[in-house]
Design a protein around this motif. Structure first.
Motif, PDB file in Angstrom:
ATOM      1  N   GLU A  51      72.031  64.911 101.725  1.00  0.00           N
ATOM      2  CA  GLU A  51      71.946  66.378 101.907  1.00  0.00           C
ATOM      3  C   GLU A  51      72.473  66.859 100.586  1.00  0.00           C
ATOM      4  OE1 GLU A  51      73.601  69.727 104.620  1.00  0.00           O
ATOM      5  OE2 GLU A  51      72.710  67.797 105.939  1.00  0.00           O
ATOM      6  N   ALA A  52      71.706  67.676  99.997  1.00  0.00           N
ATOM      7  CA  ALA A  52      72.165  68.261  98.625  1.00  0.00           C
ATOM      8  C   ALA A  52      72.618  69.615  98.978  1.00  0.00           C
ATOM      9  CB  ALA A  52      71.051  68.387  97.499  1.00  0.00           C
ATOM     10  N   GLY A  53      73.834  69.824  98.332  1.00  0.00           N
ATOM     11  CA  GLY A  53      74.487  71.352  98.509  1.00  0.00           C
ATOM     12  C   GLY A  53      74.724  71.887  97.150  1.00  0.00           C
ATOM     13  N   GLU A  54      75.240  73.131  97.247  1.00  0.00           N
ATOM     14  CA  GLU A  54      75.484  73.928  95.912  1.00  0.00           C
ATOM     15  C   GLU A  54      76.900  73.700  95.614  1.00  0.00           C
ATOM     16  OE1 GLU A  54      74.933  78.266  95.834  1.00  0.00           O
ATOM     17  OE2 GLU A  54      73.248  78.044  97.547  1.00  0.00           O
ATOM     18  N   SER A  55      77.802  73.419  96.256  1.00  0.00           N
ATOM     19  CA  SER A  55      79.009  73.053  95.673  1.00  0.00           C
ATOM     20  C   SER A  55      79.465  71.572  96.029  1.00  0.00           C
ATOM     21  CB  SER A  55      80.014  73.984  96.346  1.00  0.00           C
ATOM     22  OG  SER A  55      80.212  73.753  97.645  1.00  0.00           O
ATOM     23  N   GLN A  56      79.004  71.025  97.146  1.00  0.00           N
ATOM     24  CA  GLN A  56      79.106  69.465  97.622  1.00  0.00           C
ATOM     25  C   GLN A  56      78.087  68.962  98.158  1.00  0.00           C
ATOM     26  OE1 GLN A  56      82.300  69.375 100.217  1.00  0.00           O
ATOM     27  NE2 GLN A  56      81.853  71.220 101.316  1.00  0.00           N
ATOM     28  N   HIS A  57      77.713  67.468  98.128  1.00  0.00           N
ATOM     29  CA  HIS A  57      76.714  67.024  98.735  1.00  0.00           C
ATOM     30  C   HIS A  57      77.087  66.087  99.931  1.00  0.00           C
ATOM     31  CE1 HIS A  57      74.533  68.274  95.450  1.00  0.00           C
ATOM     32  NE2 HIS A  57      74.845  67.106  94.398  1.00  0.00           N
ATOM     33  N   VAL A  58      76.352  65.889 100.843  1.00  0.00           N
ATOM     34  CA  VAL A  58      76.473  64.916 101.979  1.00  0.00           C
ATOM     35  C   VAL A  58      76.051  63.510 101.555  1.00  0.00           C
ATOM     36  CG1 VAL A  58      76.304  64.112 104.323  1.00  0.00           C
ATOM     37  CG2 VAL A  58      76.469  66.607 103.696  1.00  0.00           C
ATOM     38  N   VAL A  59      76.924  62.498 101.162  1.00  0.00           N
ATOM     39  CA  VAL A  59      76.577  61.185 100.702  1.00  0.00           C
ATOM     40  C   VAL A  59      76.880  59.998 101.237  1.00  0.00           C
ATOM     41  CG1 VAL A  59      76.773  62.462  98.379  1.00  0.00           C
ATOM     42  CG2 VAL A  59      78.633  60.941  99.491  1.00  0.00           C
ATOM     43  N   VAL A  60      76.393  59.044 101.229  1.00  0.00           N
ATOM     44  CA  VAL A  60      76.714  57.654 101.614  1.00  0.00           C
ATOM     45  C   VAL A  60      76.707  56.860 100.224  1.00  0.00           C
ATOM     46  CG1 VAL A  60      75.607  55.457 102.677  1.00  0.00           C
ATOM     47  CG2 VAL A  60      75.185  57.784 103.677  1.00  0.00           C
ATOM     48  N   GLY A  61      78.068  56.110 100.366  1.00  0.00           N
ATOM     49  CA  GLY A  61      78.337  55.234  99.243  1.00  0.00           C
ATOM     50  C   GLY A  61      77.804  54.057  99.174  1.00  0.00           C
ATOM     51  N   LEU A  62      77.754  53.375  97.918  1.00  0.00           N
ATOM     52  CA  LEU A  62      77.172  52.033  97.767  1.00  0.00           C
ATOM     53  C   LEU A  62      77.923  51.128  97.192  1.00  0.00           C
ATOM     54  CD1 LEU A  62      73.395  53.071  96.671  1.00  0.00           C
ATOM     55  CD2 LEU A  62      73.975  52.376  98.911  1.00  0.00           C
ATOM     56  N   THR A  63      78.042  49.717  97.479  1.00  0.00           N
ATOM     57  CA  THR A  63      78.897  48.998  97.058  1.00  0.00           C
ATOM     58  C   THR A  63      77.949  47.656  96.584  1.00  0.00           C
ATOM     59  OG1 THR A  63      80.788  47.682  97.401  1.00  0.00           O
ATOM     60  CG2 THR A  63      79.683  48.207  99.262  1.00  0.00           C
ATOM     61  N   LYS A  64      78.607  46.612  95.988  1.00  0.00           N
ATOM     62  CA  LYS A  64      78.151  45.353  95.743  1.00  0.00           C
ATOM     63  C   LYS A  64      78.569  44.330  96.659  1.00  0.00           C
ATOM     64  CE  LYS A  64      76.869  46.046  90.973  1.00  0.00           C
ATOM     65  NZ  LYS A  64      77.014  45.574  89.462  1.00  0.00           N
ATOM     66  N   ILE A  75      76.275  46.903 106.239  1.00  0.00           N
ATOM     67  CA  ILE A  75      74.745  47.344 106.275  1.00  0.00           C
ATOM     68  C   ILE A  75      74.089  47.001 104.952  1.00  0.00           C
ATOM     69  CG2 ILE A  75      73.082  48.926 106.807  1.00  0.00           C
ATOM     70  CD1 ILE A  75      75.029  50.160 108.668  1.00  0.00           C
ATOM     71  N   GLN A  76      73.225  46.288 104.769  1.00  0.00           N
ATOM     72  CA  GLN A  76      72.489  45.839 103.269  1.00  0.00           C
ATOM     73  C   GLN A  76      71.406  46.849 103.224  1.00  0.00           C
ATOM     74  OE1 GLN A  76      70.883  41.999 103.110  1.00  0.00           O
ATOM     75  NE2 GLN A  76      70.669  42.140 100.925  1.00  0.00           N
ATOM     76  N   VAL A  77      71.112  47.365 101.836  1.00  0.00           N
ATOM     77  CA  VAL A  77      70.235  48.271 101.335  1.00  0.00           C
ATOM     78  C   VAL A  77      68.781  47.434 101.501  1.00  0.00           C
ATOM     79  CG1 VAL A  77      69.192  49.423  99.392  1.00  0.00           C
ATOM     80  CG2 VAL A  77      71.525  49.561  99.898  1.00  0.00           C
ATOM     81  N   PRO A  78      67.848  47.875 102.351  1.00  0.00           N
ATOM     82  CA  PRO A  78      66.813  46.927 102.559  1.00  0.00           C
ATOM     83  C   PRO A  78      66.046  46.410 101.386  1.00  0.00           C
ATOM     84  CG  PRO A  78      66.889  48.727 103.863  1.00  0.00           C
ATOM     85  CD  PRO A  78      67.688  48.959 103.065  1.00  0.00           C
ATOM     86  N   ASP A  79      65.748  47.048 100.282  1.00  0.00           N
ATOM     87  CA  ASP A  79      64.991  46.902  98.995  1.00  0.00           C
ATOM     88  C   ASP A  79      65.563  47.606  97.734  1.00  0.00           C
ATOM     89  OD1 ASP A  79      63.132  45.998  97.249  1.00  0.00           O
ATOM     90  OD2 ASP A  79      61.517  47.033  98.228  1.00  0.00           O
ATOM     91  N   PRO A  80      66.923  46.947  97.385  1.00  0.00           N
ATOM     92  CA  PRO A  80      67.408  47.552  96.283  1.00  0.00           C
ATOM     93  C   PRO A  80      66.867  47.555  94.908  1.00  0.00           C
ATOM     94  CG  PRO A  80      68.550  45.344  96.681  1.00  0.00           C
ATOM     95  CD  PRO A  80      67.462  45.724  97.913  1.00  0.00           C
ATOM     96  N   GLY A  81      65.608  46.934  94.841  1.00  0.00           N
ATOM     97  CA  GLY A  81      64.864  46.781  93.785  1.00  0.00           C
ATOM     98  C   GLY A  81      64.050  48.058  93.572  1.00  0.00           C
ATOM     99  N   SER A  82      63.608  48.439  94.707  1.00  0.00           N
ATOM    100  CA  SER A  82      62.735  49.710  94.594  1.00  0.00           C
ATOM    101  C   SER A  82      63.323  50.899  94.355  1.00  0.00           C
ATOM    102  CB  SER A  82      61.700  49.655  95.611  1.00  0.00           C
ATOM    103  OG  SER A  82      62.525  49.886  96.961  1.00  0.00           O
ATOM    104  N   CYS A  83      64.784  50.961  94.868  1.00  0.00           N
ATOM    105  CA  CYS A  83      65.554  52.040  94.481  1.00  0.00           C
ATOM    106  C   CYS A  83      66.329  52.172  93.166  1.00  0.00           C
ATOM    107  CB  CYS A  83      66.669  52.117  95.276  1.00  0.00           C
ATOM    108  SG  CYS A  83      66.110  52.028  97.234  1.00  0.00           S
ATOM    109  N   GLY A  84      65.905  51.206  92.233  1.00  0.00           N
ATOM    110  CA  GLY A  84      66.362  51.358  90.876  1.00  0.00           C
ATOM    111  C   GLY A  84      67.843  50.557  90.665  1.00  0.00           C
ATOM    112  N   LEU A  85      68.152  49.838  91.806  1.00  0.00           N
ATOM    113  CA  LEU A  85      69.444  49.130  91.787  1.00  0.00           C
ATOM    114  C   LEU A  85      69.226  47.626  91.115  1.00  0.00           C
ATOM    115  CD1 LEU A  85      70.503  50.182  95.172  1.00  0.00           C
ATOM    116  CD2 LEU A  85      71.294  51.160  93.009  1.00  0.00           C
ATOM    117  N   GLY A  86      70.112  47.174  90.229  1.00  0.00           N
ATOM    118  CA  GLY A  86      69.819  45.982  89.666  1.00  0.00           C
ATOM    119  C   GLY A  86      70.206  44.502  90.311  1.00  0.00           C
ATOM    120  N   GLY A  87      70.605  44.924  91.814  1.00  0.00           N
ATOM    121  CA  GLY A  87      70.822  43.531  92.534  1.00  0.00           C
ATOM    122  C   GLY A  87      71.197  44.115  93.898  1.00  0.00           C
ATOM    123  N   PRO A  88      71.671  43.166  94.842  1.00  0.00           N
ATOM    124  CA  PRO A  88      71.812  43.390  96.165  1.00  0.00           C
ATOM    125  C   PRO A  88      73.067  44.647  96.275  1.00  0.00           C
ATOM    126  CG  PRO A  88      72.022  41.017  95.892  1.00  0.00           C
ATOM    127  CD  PRO A  88      72.041  41.674  94.529  1.00  0.00           C
TER     128      PRO A  88
END
Length: 124
Positions: A51-64, A75-88
């Motif tokens: 959720e984008a905001g003016e001064s702060q966003h609501v986010v979910v962090g990603l990790t390898k 929880i695994q990202v279902p299709d990291p390649g289609s999101c522009g992520l280089g790997g799992p």
């Protein structure tokens, strides 16, 4: 200690913005590079803007990392390649967080439908 240091007595190294990064759009569904402080050290992480905001966003962090320290699977990202992520990729946590807009450093990619659904299901 640096005056910008989040903890008294800790040294902070300042992370440079990578000149190859595109400018972030600050829109829902965007995956961004962001500055974070962990144990007094500044580093870079990847976040999905839920959720984008003016001064702060609501986010979910990603990790390898596919497991938490206690051995529980992330929880695994279902299709990291289609999101522009280089790997799992995995969700850092199933909980959303608020993140200062000023700590978003650059554009990484866009969440696909499966990742958007996953982040929506987490908030339901």
């Amino acid at each position: 200690a640096s005056p910008a240091s989040p903890h008294k007595g800790s040294a902070v190294r300042h992370v440079a913005i990578n000149p190859k990064w595109e400018t972030a759009c600050h829109k829902t569904g965007e995956i961004v590079f962001a500055r974070m402080f962990l144990k007094g050290q500044e580093s870079i992480c990847r976040l999905v803007i839920v959720e984008a905001g003016e001064s702060q966003h609501v986010v979910v962090g990603l990790t390898k990392c596919n497991h938490y320290h206690n051995g529980e699977p992330r929880i695994q990202v279902p299709d990291p390649g289609s999101c522009g992520l280089g790997g799992p990729a995995y969700l850092w946590s199933p909980r959303t967080k608020r993140w200062p807009r000023m700590d978003v450093l650059g554009h990484c990619g866009w969440a696909d439908e499966s990742l958007l659904k996953l982040t929506k299901d987490l908030r339901a």
